[in-house]
Design an enzyme around this catalytic site. Sequence first.
Site, PDB file in Angstrom:
ATOM      1  N   ARG A 241       8.297  -6.840  -2.725  1.00 40.82           N
ATOM      2  CA  ARG A 241       8.188  -5.577  -3.600  1.00 40.82           C
ATOM      3  C   ARG A 241       8.623  -5.080  -4.363  1.00 40.82           C
ATOM      4  NH1 ARG A 241       6.567   0.530  -2.788  1.00 40.82           N
ATOM      5  NH2 ARG A 241       4.795   0.838  -2.689  1.00 40.82           N
TER       6      ARG A 241
ATOM      7  N   ILE B 171       1.738   1.304  -8.354  1.00 34.18           N
ATOM      8  CA  ILE B 171       1.885   0.356  -7.320  1.00 34.18           C
ATOM      9  C   ILE B 171       1.420   1.151  -5.689  1.00 34.18           C
ATOM     10  CG2 ILE B 171       4.530   0.415  -6.480  1.00 34.18           C
ATOM     11  CD1 ILE B 171       4.423  -2.576  -6.148  1.00 34.18           C
ATOM     12  N   SER B 172       0.380   0.454  -5.240  1.00 35.77           N
ATOM     13  CA  SER B 172      -0.637   1.736  -3.852  1.00 35.77           C
ATOM     14  C   SER B 172       1.027   1.017  -3.366  1.00 35.77           C
ATOM     15  CB  SER B 172      -1.698   0.423  -3.803  1.00 35.77           C
ATOM     16  OG  SER B 172      -2.579   0.811  -4.800  1.00 35.77           O
ATOM     17  N   GLN B 173       0.121   1.647  -2.377  1.00 32.94           N
ATOM     18  CA  GLN B 173       1.032   2.030  -1.096  1.00 32.94           C
ATOM     19  C   GLN B 173       1.134   1.195  -0.341  1.00 32.94           C
ATOM     20  OE1 GLN B 173       0.427   6.062   1.222  1.00 32.94           O
ATOM     21  NE2 GLN B 173       1.697   5.382   3.065  1.00 32.94           N
ATOM     22  N   PRO B 174       2.400   0.533   0.723  1.00 35.02           N
ATOM     23  CA  PRO B 174       2.120  -0.413   1.604  1.00 35.02           C
ATOM     24  C   PRO B 174       1.154  -0.576   2.355  1.00 35.02           C
ATOM     25  CG  PRO B 174       4.426   0.102   1.245  1.00 35.02           C
ATOM     26  CD  PRO B 174       3.117   1.526  -0.058  1.00 35.02           C
TER      27      PRO B 174
END
Length: 213
Positions: free
Chosen positions: A37, A63-66
Amino acid sequence: MKDTFKHRGMRNKLAEVLVKKGITDTKVLGAIKTIPRHLFMDSSFEGHAYQDKAFPIAADQTISQPYTVAFQTQLLQVKPGHQVLEIGTGSGYQTAVLLHLKAKVFTIERQQELFKKTKLFFGKMGYRPKKNIFGDGYKGLPPDAPFDSIVVTAGAPEVPKPLMAQLKIGGRLVIPVGVNDQVMTLFIRKSEKEFEKKEFGSFRFVPLLENKN
Ligand code: SAH
């Protein structure tokens, strides 16, 4: 930037955090443990890449949260060879997760800057989506429809009709619906006209905007 033993260790820890938060799909967790990531983010955020947080990327996007990526992906129930449409390529991280699950991925981004950046980055990393498109995801992708699943990674004020129409029977659409915050919503196409709808709590996304930038 490189991918090191230390990064791998941090990814394993992140996967443990996601398990504690309720992610159960081992293939999705496998993707989180594998995909670097930190390489999808600006180098100044490298130290934060394996926290369970969203971070800024170019063009005022995130970038979206995992956890969010894992949650949405788990709802899609991707099988190898599935035809999957992603709306909002962003950093390309969700795309890489879908590729790891051996899906044929079609991804659309409306910000020119991000589209160009991910195109280069995918090439460099050897990630091969079937199509990486600059355009408006509201319209879906009629030439490549129908899809086994569709994931929208931006907050949609309403559910775009073309996306429902481009699902296979049995296909799944995962879409965060709402303006300020969004309800994670799953539609399963039961027949030509019938859709089952399930809701999964509140999330926060950048907005899904119409037309290209
Ligand atoms: N999947 C991404 C999430 C990025 S945030 C990741 O893992 O990094 C959501 C993205 O959706 C942004 O890049 C935004 O530009 C894009 N977007 C917003 N509206 C869109 C639209 N109508 N069509 C395609 N992309 C859109």
